[in-house]
Design an enzyme around this catalytic site. Structure first.
Site, PDB file in Angstrom:
ATOM      1  N   ASP A 188       0.874  -1.164   0.000  1.00 41.66           N
ATOM      2  CA  ASP A 188       0.000   0.000   0.000  1.00 41.66           C
ATOM      3  C   ASP A 188       0.921   1.227   0.000  1.00 41.66           C
ATOM      4  O   ASP A 188       2.059   1.140   0.466  1.00 41.66           O
ATOM      5  CB  ASP A 188      -0.839  -0.091   1.284  1.00 41.66           C
ATOM      6  CG  ASP A 188      -1.553   1.188   1.598  1.00 41.66           C
ATOM      7  OD1 ASP A 188      -1.568   1.576   2.775  1.00 41.66           O
ATOM      8  OD2 ASP A 188      -2.046   1.813   0.648  1.00 41.66           O
ATOM      9  N   ASP A 239     -13.812  16.740   8.176  1.00 39.15           N
ATOM     10  CA  ASP A 239     -13.112  15.619   7.523  1.00 39.15           C
ATOM     11  C   ASP A 239     -11.980  15.184   8.444  1.00 39.15           C
ATOM     12  O   ASP A 239     -10.955  15.857   8.542  1.00 39.15           O
ATOM     13  CB  ASP A 239     -12.550  16.100   6.180  1.00 39.15           C
ATOM     14  CG  ASP A 239     -11.757  14.998   5.476  1.00 39.15           C
ATOM     15  OD1 ASP A 239     -11.307  15.225   4.346  1.00 39.15           O
ATOM     16  OD2 ASP A 239     -11.578  13.920   6.091  1.00 39.15           O
ATOM     17  N   ALA A 258     -12.856   5.623  -0.151  1.00 42.12           N
ATOM     18  CA  ALA A 258     -11.860   5.197  -1.150  1.00 42.12           C
ATOM     19  C   ALA A 258     -12.549   4.899  -2.472  1.00 42.12           C
ATOM     20  O   ALA A 258     -11.897   4.845  -3.501  1.00 42.12           O
ATOM     21  CB  ALA A 258     -11.144   3.950  -0.629  1.00 42.12           C
ATOM     22  N   THR A 273     -15.421   6.792  -3.754  1.00 45.20           N
ATOM     23  CA  THR A 273     -15.732   8.051  -4.466  1.00 45.20           C
ATOM     24  C   THR A 273     -14.453   8.875  -4.656  1.00 45.20           C
ATOM     25  O   THR A 273     -14.345   9.661  -5.562  1.00 45.20           O
ATOM     26  CB  THR A 273     -16.702   8.909  -3.644  1.00 45.20           C
ATOM     27  OG1 THR A 273     -16.032   9.202  -2.388  1.00 45.20           O
ATOM     28  CG2 THR A 273     -17.996   8.175  -3.362  1.00 45.20           C
ATOM     29  N   MET A 310     -13.566  11.327  -2.958  1.00 43.58           N
ATOM     30  CA  MET A 310     -13.908  12.750  -2.794  1.00 43.58           C
ATOM     31  C   MET A 310     -14.490  12.950  -1.398  1.00 43.58           C
ATOM     32  O   MET A 310     -14.904  11.991  -0.739  1.00 43.58           O
ATOM     33  CB  MET A 310     -15.018  13.161  -3.794  1.00 43.58           C
ATOM     34  CG  MET A 310     -14.539  13.507  -5.161  1.00 43.58           C
ATOM     35  SD  MET A 310     -15.783  14.435  -6.090  1.00 43.58           S
ATOM     36  CE  MET A 310     -17.154  13.326  -6.038  1.00 43.58           C
ATOM     37  N   SER A 311     -14.544  14.209  -0.955  1.00 42.30           N
ATOM     38  CA  SER A 311     -15.275  14.537   0.287  1.00 42.30           C
ATOM     39  C   SER A 311     -15.731  15.978   0.157  1.00 42.30           C
ATOM     40  O   SER A 311     -15.223  16.715  -0.691  1.00 42.30           O
ATOM     41  CB  SER A 311     -14.350  14.368   1.494  1.00 42.30           C
ATOM     42  OG  SER A 311     -13.305  15.333   1.400  1.00 42.30           O
ATOM     43  N   LYS A 341     -13.849  18.297  -2.592  1.00 38.55           N
ATOM     44  CA  LYS A 341     -12.395  18.202  -2.856  1.00 38.55           C
ATOM     45  C   LYS A 341     -12.123  16.728  -3.062  1.00 38.55           C
ATOM     46  O   LYS A 341     -12.801  15.869  -2.483  1.00 38.55           O
ATOM     47  CB  LYS A 341     -11.589  18.758  -1.696  1.00 38.55           C
ATOM     48  CG  LYS A 341     -11.620  17.896  -0.430  1.00 38.55           C
ATOM     49  CD  LYS A 341     -10.697  18.446   0.645  1.00 38.55           C
ATOM     50  CE  LYS A 341     -10.590  17.513   1.819  1.00 38.55           C
ATOM     51  NZ  LYS A 341     -11.817  17.351   2.598  1.00 38.55           N
ATOM     52  N   ASP A 365      -2.025  -0.677   5.865  1.00 40.00           N
ATOM     53  CA  ASP A 365      -2.328  -0.133   7.199  1.00 40.00           C
ATOM     54  C   ASP A 365      -3.762   0.356   7.300  1.00 40.00           C
ATOM     55  O   ASP A 365      -4.281   0.559   8.386  1.00 40.00           O
ATOM     56  CB  ASP A 365      -1.392   1.041   7.479  1.00 40.00           C
ATOM     57  CG  ASP A 365      -1.761   2.230   6.597  1.00 40.00           C
ATOM     58  OD1 ASP A 365      -1.790   3.359   7.103  1.00 40.00           O
ATOM     59  OD2 ASP A 365      -2.076   1.988   5.426  1.00 40.00           O
ATOM     60  N   ASP A 399      -7.376  -1.510   3.143  1.00 37.21           N
ATOM     61  CA  ASP A 399      -6.442  -2.588   2.783  1.00 37.21           C
ATOM     62  C   ASP A 399      -6.898  -3.910   3.384  1.00 37.21           C
ATOM     63  O   ASP A 399      -6.363  -4.969   3.050  1.00 37.21           O
ATOM     64  CB  ASP A 399      -5.053  -2.277   3.365  1.00 37.21           C
ATOM     65  CG  ASP A 399      -4.486  -0.993   2.764  1.00 37.21           C
ATOM     66  OD1 ASP A 399      -3.899  -0.201   3.518  1.00 37.21           O
ATOM     67  OD2 ASP A 399      -4.700  -0.784   1.554  1.00 37.21           O
TER      68      ASP A 399
HETATM   69  N1  LIG Z   1      -9.837  13.213   2.877  1.00 38.02           N
HETATM   70  C1  LIG Z   1      -9.934  13.162   1.541  1.00 38.02           C
HETATM   71  N2  LIG Z   1     -10.861  13.919   0.917  1.00 38.02           N
HETATM   72  C2  LIG Z   1     -10.978  13.870  -0.417  1.00 38.02           C
HETATM   73  N3  LIG Z   1     -10.204  13.127  -1.235  1.00 38.02           N
HETATM   74  C3  LIG Z   1      -9.269  12.376  -0.654  1.00 38.02           C
HETATM   75  C4  LIG Z   1      -9.067  12.352   0.747  1.00 38.02           C
HETATM   76  N4  LIG Z   1      -8.055  11.489   1.019  1.00 38.02           N
HETATM   77  C5  LIG Z   1      -7.642  11.018  -0.180  1.00 38.02           C
HETATM   78  N5  LIG Z   1      -8.355  11.540  -1.170  1.00 38.02           N
HETATM   79  C6  LIG Z   1      -8.196  11.292  -2.599  1.00 38.02           C
HETATM   80  O1  LIG Z   1      -8.636   9.957  -2.823  1.00 38.02           O
HETATM   81  C7  LIG Z   1      -7.609   9.211  -3.471  1.00 38.02           C
HETATM   82  C8  LIG Z   1      -7.688   7.765  -3.001  1.00 38.02           C
HETATM   83  O2  LIG Z   1      -7.404   7.738  -1.606  1.00 38.02           O
HETATM   84  P1  LIG Z   1      -7.011   6.312  -0.978  1.00 38.02           P
HETATM   85  O3  LIG Z   1      -6.910   6.464   0.514  1.00 38.02           O
HETATM   86  O4  LIG Z   1      -7.857   5.252  -1.535  1.00 38.02           O
HETATM   87  O5  LIG Z   1      -5.597   6.033  -1.594  1.00 38.02           O
HETATM   88  P2  LIG Z   1      -4.302   6.816  -1.127  1.00 38.02           P
HETATM   89  O6  LIG Z   1      -4.472   7.189   0.323  1.00 38.02           O
HETATM   90  O7  LIG Z   1      -4.028   7.893  -2.090  1.00 38.02           O
HETATM   91  O8  LIG Z   1      -3.206   5.745  -1.292  1.00 38.02           O
HETATM   92  P3  LIG Z   1      -3.236   4.361  -0.525  1.00 38.02           P
HETATM   93  O9  LIG Z   1      -4.202   3.489  -1.306  1.00 38.02           O
HETATM   94  O10 LIG Z   1      -1.826   3.915  -0.591  1.00 38.02           O
HETATM   95  O11 LIG Z   1      -3.733   4.657   0.880  1.00 38.02           O
HETATM   96  C9  LIG Z   1      -6.325   9.886  -3.004  1.00 38.02           C
HETATM   97  O12 LIG Z   1      -5.286   9.624  -3.919  1.00 38.02           O
HETATM   98  C10 LIG Z   1      -6.724  11.364  -3.002  1.00 38.02           C
HETATM   99  O13 LIG Z   1      -6.629  11.893  -4.322  1.00 38.02           O
END
Ligand SMILES: Nc1ncnc2c1ncn2[C@@H]1O[C@H](COP(=O)(O)OP(=O)(O)OP(=O)(O)O)[C@@H](O)[C@H]1O
Ligand SMILES: [K+]
Ligand SMILES: [Mg+2]
Length: 718
Positions: free
Chosen positions: A341, A378, A409, A411, A413-414, A426, A554, A558
């Site tokens: 990851d 958030d 993970a 969408t 987005m938040s 965002k 982590d 995952d």
């Molecule tokens: N709090 C948040 N609010 C909005 N978008 C977010 C937020 N955190 C992450 N993202 C967006 O969502 C995408 C996917 O996040 P996700 O946690 O699935 O993967 P990651 O954290 O980027 O990497 P990993 O899979 O290694 O944890 C991120 O790459 C980022 O662009």
């Protein structure tokens, strides 16, 4: 009644940098350990325990039988002649004694191996000092997370159960495993990880798990307990290192069955000797028959097998890895693909907002306000860091009324849907672009350039967009989230490559960011924009291709992948969902710990193989010692087999039994330390070990038995 005031933002750069932790205790093997293990070894003589290892159970049964014969002999006119030749008066007692010693040495090996785990368990028990926990009865988080009212009652930490909400303040011990639902604090986890550097634990995101037995150093946190009393992580760790929960590995179970089968075959063979030899009216005495049986059954590996397994698992604990299943340890020895990851594994995981960048003619303050408003509720590290950065640029926190759209993970987005019908979002570039175009908004080429520029530097771009009451959306700009790659990874991944393991990073992040981070960390491949399903699909594809797959992660997203992987290593800094799903937990949260795990897994397989080879080989020599000795009177032709020119039939038989017992003690250090593992190809390692331990197993007993026989020839009566 205690009200909680806003905590000071603790510096949240996770200082626990991954470095291979030196094994906690010297694995040297000392006479003191032997003495300490003796009582345990004697207790294990209980037949109900011995029955777990069939080979040694047969030896113990033999020892008991011969002891009975030795007691009865004086009433039956002295020791019975065997094979046509007289035996010295003490012969039967000597055989019985050495058989008891053989069993005792086997138990000694196991209790020495367990001894080290017991030491570890007692130091863990101190961590669980019984403290009082402050359980919150009517926890009601109000809109402003910084202030809530609660009634707190003190209960003993051993009663704190799953679902309880506890308040933990500075210098207090965490009463049970749980997730932080409010606050941020630095925690001393040295009781668990041995790593004294404090780590940051905060609500939201992937670093919200706290472990019972650790100590909160600063600030205060509210924790939702997820463990049941007596079954916290530390409890399981104690049971594991004490060997109570050590599951036999499949390889070990298979070997045990083979050894038991071999022993039964030899027992039948030995029982048919007298009927067969009766034609030449010579009978072999029972003590000699049992001596022959003990020398033929694989007692060397039978005695050391469990010590090898316990020592292997203990080596993992010394590397701060808790293996919840023995199968995972062995599977680690054959892993060919490692999936990692990104956030929190390859990188420190607390992605921090570093810059607001407007696009087109958007107003900077509007961008900052929108980004901050979409992050006030958030809890992820990304969200809180955006608010922190906005505040430094003049944003004033004020309550926004609307529906919070939490990050997922899926969408990616938040944001918030305000009561007046307008919204702010965002998130990942691709996700927000879709949201904007769906609301008939425009996306400019400039946005793409900014997103790519941030991604190429290894950062994570979060695009910020708003939709007004008329439903039209527009992009305001991008927040640059910085992620720091843990140091020392490229050379560790190169080491994995030399062991034949391919490293693949899978992340929800976009391609350019993934590419930049993968290049910086020295990985073989990467999969970007992966949802939790994509991670599992990739693992299944690799497994269908015949590879054993290891995964480190982590986060909660995952967890399914960690559960599916053959070796799922959860970071200790991760969520409890990840730790539950994995079959190993790395207390150092070091993604490259798999190198040590693979090495230990391979070493365990090689040690077991080498000692099994030695055990089978060293039984061969005993044929040349015992067979001629059994029949010299009746079949003088067999004397030709007495290549060692042993002194007399009795000394030959006794020498073989004594060697058979002493070789177990001689191999205990090797069983505990494990055969040296070099990152070489499996076949060359196998050939080397067959040569060293096969040939060694053949030659050693010839020398050993001859030497013991020489000593015995000095004893009158032999
Ligand atoms: N709090 C948040 N609010 C909005 N978008 C977010 C937020 N955190 C992450 N993202 C967006 O969502 C995408 C996917 O996040 P996700 O946690 O699935 O993967 P990651 O954290 O980027 O990497 P990993 O899979 O290694 O944890 C991120 O790459 C980022 O662009
Ligand atoms: K043997
Ligand atoms: Mg993530």
């Amino acid at each position: 009644m205690s009200t909680i005031t806003e905590t000071s933002a603790v510096s949240s750069s996770d200082s626990a940098s991954p470095r291979p932790t030196p094994p906690r205790r010297a694995s040297a093997f000392s006479a003191a350990q032997l003495a300490q293990a003796l009582p345990g070894a004697v207790r294990k003589l209980d037949p109900r325990q011995m029955v777990r290892t069939p080979v040694m159970f047969i030896v113990e049964a033999g020892a008991a039988l011969i002891t009975a014969i030795a007691i009865a002999e004086p009433f039956l006119g002295g020791p019975q002649a065997s094979g046509g030749s007289e035996v010295p008066p003490s012969f039967t007692w000597l055989i019985a004694g050495w058989l008891w010693l053989t069993v005792l040495f086997a138990n000694l090996a196991e209790s020495v191996a367990e001894g080290r785990g017991k030491a570890q368990a007692s130091s863990l028990r101190q961590a669980r000092t019984g403290t009082t926990a402050r359980v919150v009865r009517d926890y009601a988080p109000e809109t402003d997370p910084g202030a809530w009212r609660a009634t707190v009652t003190a209960v003993s930490s051993s009663e704190v159960a799953r679902g309880d909400i506890v308040l933990i303040e500075a210098d207090e011990t965490v009463p049970g495993d749980g997730e932080i639902i409010w606050g941020i604090a630095s925690v001393d986890e040295s009781a668990i990880t041995g790593e004294s550097a404090p780590v940051v634990r905060e609500t939201g995101g992937d670093r919200s798990a706290v472990t019972g037995g650790t100590r909160v150093l600063s600030d205060r946190i509210v924790v939702l307990i997820t463990s049941q009393p007596g079954d916290t992580f530390v409890d399981r760790m104690i049971r594991l290192v004490e060997g109570a929960e050590r599951q036999k590995t499949p390889n070990e179970v298979a070997l045990n069955i083979l050894l038991a089968t071999l022993s039964i075959v030899f027992t039948v063979v030995v029982l048919t000797i007298n009927p067969i030899a009766s034609s030449s009216d010579v009978t072999v005495s029972v003590p000699v028959l049992v001596a022959l049986l003990v020398c033929l059954i694989p007692t060397t590996i039978g005695a050391l097998l469990s010590a090898i397994g316990i020592a292997g698992m203990d080596r993992l604990v010394q590397h701060n890895v808790l293996a919840m299943s023995g199968r995972a340890v062995e599977a680690a020895g054959d892993v060919t693909t490692l999936l990692l990851d990104k956030t929190g594994t390859i990188t420190y995981g607390n992605r921090r907002a570093s810059e607001f960048i407007t696009v087109a003619d958007a107003d900077r303050h509007e961008l900052i306000a929108a980004a901050a408003q979409s992050s006030l509720s958030d809890p992820t590290p990304e969200g809180t860091s955006i608010v922190d950065l906005a505040v430094t640029e003049g944003f004033v926190r004020k309550e926004v009324d609307g529906d919070v759209v939490p990050f997922s993970a899926r969408t990616r987005m938040s944001g918030v849907d305000f009561v007046d019908g307008s919204s702010v979002r965002k998130g990942a570039g691709s996700a927000v672009r879709e949201w904007v175009t769906a609301a008939s908004g425009m996306v400019t080429a400039e946005l793409g350039e900014t997103v790519d520029r941030i991604s190429q530097s290894g950062g994570t771009p979060l695009v910020v967009a708003v939709r007004d009451v008329t439903g039209r959306a527009r992009v305001l700009g991008v927040v640059h989230l910085k992620d720091v790659v843990k140091e020392g990874l490229p050379e560790r991944f190169a080491e994995l490559r030399s062991m034949g393991i391919r490293t693949v990073m899978i992340t929800g992040d976009n391609h350019l960011t993934a590419q930049a981070i993968a290049a910086e960390a020295g990985l073989d491949d990467y999969l970007a924009e992966a949802t939790p399903e994509d991670k599992m699909r990739l693992i299944r594809k690799e497994q269908e291709g015949g590879s054993l797959v290891a995964m480190t992660g982590d986060g909660t997203n995952d967890a399914p992948a960690l559960a599916l992987a053959d070796v799922g290593v959860a970071m200790n800094t991760g969520t409890s969902a990840a730790k539950e799903a994995g079959n190993m937990v790395d207390l150092d949260s070091d993604p490259t710990k798999l190198i040590d795990i693979v090495r230990i897994g391979k070493q365990l397989l090689i040690t077991r193989g080498a000692l099994t080879t030695f055990s089978i080989a060293n039984d061969v020599a005993k044929y040349f010692a015992i067979i001629p000795a059994m029949f010299t009177g009746a079949l003088p032709g067999l004397a030709a087999l007495n290549v060692m020119q042993l002194h007399s039939p009795s000394s030959a038989i006794l020498a073989a039994i004594i060697f058979n017992a002493l070789i177990i003690v001689a191999l205990i250090p090797l069983s505990l330390r494990g055969v040296k593992y070099r990152a070489a190809s499996a076949s060359s390692t196998l050939n080397r070990n067959l040569f060293v331990y096969g040939l060694g197993g053949i030659i050693a007993p010839f020398i050993g038995i001859k030497a013991i026989d020489l000593v015995l020839s000095l004893v009158p009566g032999f």
